[in-house]
Design an enzyme around this catalytic site. Structure first.
Site, PDB file in Angstrom:
ATOM      1  CG  HIS A 155      -1.952   1.228   1.375  1.00 64.85           C
ATOM      2  ND1 HIS A 155      -3.378   1.072   1.492  1.00 64.85           N
ATOM      3  CD2 HIS A 155      -1.794   2.481   1.272  1.00 64.85           C
ATOM      4  CE1 HIS A 155      -3.616   2.336   1.636  1.00 64.85           C
ATOM      5  NE2 HIS A 155      -2.749   3.288   1.440  1.00 64.85           N
ATOM      6  CG  HIS A 192      -0.688   7.354  -0.788  1.00 63.45           C
ATOM      7  ND1 HIS A 192      -1.933   7.114  -1.407  1.00 63.45           N
ATOM      8  CD2 HIS A 192      -0.993   6.432   0.290  1.00 63.45           C
ATOM      9  CE1 HIS A 192      -2.909   6.958  -0.789  1.00 63.45           C
ATOM     10  NE2 HIS A 192      -2.391   6.209   0.477  1.00 63.45           N
ATOM     11  CE  LYS A 207      -7.794   2.000  -0.545  1.00 60.98           C
ATOM     12  NZ  LYS A 207      -6.684   2.516   0.019  1.00 60.98           N
ATOM     13  CG  HIS A 227      -9.798   4.311   3.465  1.00 61.32           C
ATOM     14  ND1 HIS A 227      -8.718   5.040   3.705  1.00 61.32           N
ATOM     15  CD2 HIS A 227     -10.573   4.766   4.474  1.00 61.32           C
ATOM     16  CE1 HIS A 227      -8.457   5.789   4.636  1.00 61.32           C
ATOM     17  NE2 HIS A 227      -9.801   5.910   5.378  1.00 61.32           N
ATOM     18  CG  HIS A 276      -4.699   2.234   5.831  1.00 57.13           C
ATOM     19  ND1 HIS A 276      -6.132   2.019   6.078  1.00 57.13           N
ATOM     20  CD2 HIS A 276      -4.553   2.804   4.623  1.00 57.13           C
ATOM     21  CE1 HIS A 276      -6.632   2.750   5.045  1.00 57.13           C
ATOM     22  NE2 HIS A 276      -5.812   3.323   4.194  1.00 57.13           N
ATOM     23  CG  ASP A 309      -1.398   4.899   4.009  1.00 56.97           C
ATOM     24  OD1 ASP A 309      -1.435   5.338   3.073  1.00 56.97           O
ATOM     25  OD2 ASP A 309      -2.282   5.142   5.047  1.00 56.97           O
TER      26      ASP A 309
HETATM   27  C1  NCD Z   1      -3.462   9.125   2.304  1.00 57.25           C
HETATM   28  C2  NCD Z   1      -3.154  10.009   1.357  1.00 57.25           C
HETATM   29  O1  NCD Z   1      -2.684  11.147   1.716  1.00 57.25           O
HETATM   30  O2  NCD Z   1      -3.323  10.029   0.169  1.00 57.25           O
HETATM   31  N1  NCD Z   1      -3.455   9.654   3.775  1.00 57.25           N
HETATM   32  C3  NCD Z   1      -3.266   8.986   4.748  1.00 57.25           C
HETATM   33  O3  NCD Z   1      -3.375   9.464   5.923  1.00 57.25           O
HETATM   34  N2  NCD Z   1      -2.991   7.792   4.849  1.00 57.25           N
HETATM   35  C4  NCD Z   1      -4.974   8.419   2.043  1.00 57.25           C
HETATM   36  C5  NCD Z   1      -5.160   7.143   2.702  1.00 57.25           C
HETATM   37  O4  NCD Z   1      -4.365   6.183   2.583  1.00 57.25           O
HETATM   38  O5  NCD Z   1      -5.950   7.098   3.418  1.00 57.25           O
HETATM   39 ZN    ZN Z   2      -3.095   5.119   1.865  1.00 62.57          ZN
END
Ligand code: NCD
Ligand code: ZN
Length: 345
Positions: free
Chosen positions: A13, A15, A99, A136, A174, A247
């Site tokens: 996971h 970003h 997702k 999520h 998460h 995450d």
């Molecule tokens: C994530 C993001 O910034 O894209 N933020 C987070 O706090 N984890 C989004 C997410 O995974 O919920």
């Molecule tokens: Zn995330």
């Protein structure tokens, strides 16, 4: 010298963002991880197979030439998602999973799902073709306390979806609560759960006690200590239900440190050192490889990585406090403890 060797880890996971941020953070993940499930919450989101293919190309272009890093792409489920497009993108190997964001749950989730009945045809098709759903797991109702939103989601949304869509493979993304740990464990082989690096280290005091600490604010928000302990027990158990999804979610400092700060902790840079410290504290270094490198591929039906990673224990290692991007600085997660393990490939 104390050292351990494990198969190279994957991040289930992650970003990576786009543009200047992507160029700055992609190498941070590629340095230690072989594969990662790439979150689709860009603006605009990655909603079609064509979007995912184009985003994958941008990620590959942002990586240093000599890295062997494979982004595993995901689609952002909306109420308009076409089951045929999902099936085609999955069949062609463009996407690994889809997702589900409840609308409004987190960063860039406005196009998420409001009416879960509307996505039933997509979920049924995914069950048929064996395409996993990454979830999520938080309700968004304002009447529900933010610290209860994960537990309520399990009862009101996740459990009904799983009952009405037998065969759908689901990853609870998460997880942050004892309830999440327990529900995931009870779900059989079609249910897995990712656990982040930071939720093994922080509880809600880190965010709120002694002044507000925006760099510890993420979603789902860190909970009470009892929940952190449940997550540590799960991650270090070796149980194949649980695997690493960092995450890692970069936002620039000005966006974190403002009146309405963005959610996300950036852990790509130091995750392996932090995890080794946590697993050693739990007397479970022998379970680290299961969590970072074996359980995830097993859930996704992918081969494990053949390349090995060596972690060496010594004097505390330091990581940069921030990484520079052309959009501004991004603060690296501070675990507030010395880290004795460094990656020595
Ligand atoms: C994530 C993001 O910034 O894209 N933020 C987070 O706090 N984890 C989004 C997410 O995974 O919920
Ligand atoms: Zn995330």
């Amino acid at each position: 010298m104390e050292q351990i060797t494990l198969r190279r880890p994957d991040d289930w996971h992650l970003h990576l963002r786009d543009g200047a941020m992507l160029r700055a953070v992609a190498p941070e993940s590629a340095r230690h991880f072989t594969r990662a499930i790439i979150m689709p919450n860009l603006v605009p989101p990655v909603v079609t197979g064509a979007d995912a293919a184009a985003y994958r190309d941008r990620i590959m272009a942002a990586l240093p030439q000599d890295t062997a890093f494979t982004p595993l792409m995901t689609l952002y489920l909306t109420e308009d998602t076409d089951p045929d497009d999902v099936a085609q993108a999955h069949g062609d190997g463009i996407i690994t999973s889809v997702k589900l964001y409840p609308a409004g749950a987190t960063t860039n989730s406005a196009s998420g799902v409001r009416d879960f009945d509307k996505v039933r045809p997509v979920l049924e098709r995914m069950a048929e073709i064996g395409c996993p759903l990454c979830v999520h797991g938080e309700v968004t109702d304002n009447e529900i306390d933010i610290f209860d939103r994960e537990a309520v989601f399990i009862d009101r949304v996740l459990d009904p979806i799983r009952r009405t869509t037998p065969g759908l493979r689901v990853v609870m993304e998460h997880i942050t609560t004892r309830q999440g740990v327990e529900y995931a464990r009870s779900g059989g082989p079609d249910l897995g759960a990712t656990i982040t690096t930071h939720h093994l280290v922080i509880n809600r005091n880190h965010i709120l006690a002694g002044g507000i600490k925006p760099h510890y604010y993420c979603l789902p928000v860190a909970k009470r200590e009892e929940h952190r302990l449940a997550l540590r027990a799960a991650a270090t158990s070796g149980d194949p239900t649980y695997f690493l999804g960092t995450d890692s979610a970069p936002h620039t400092d000005p966006l974190k440190e403002q009146a309405c700060g963005c959610a996300g902790c950036f852990t790509a840079t130091n995750t392996m050192s932090v995890l080794a410290e946590v697993f050693e504290q739990e007397g479970a270094l022998d379970k680290l490889e299961a969590f970072t490198s074996l359980n995830g591929p097993a859930f996704y039906g992918l081969p494990v990585n053949e390349v090995q990673m060596r972690l060496v224990k010594g004097d505390p290692v330091s990581y940069p406090e921030k990484i520079a991007t052309d959009d501004g600085p991004v603060t690296v997660f501070d675990p507030q403890m010395p880290l004795h393990w460094r990656v020595a490939e």
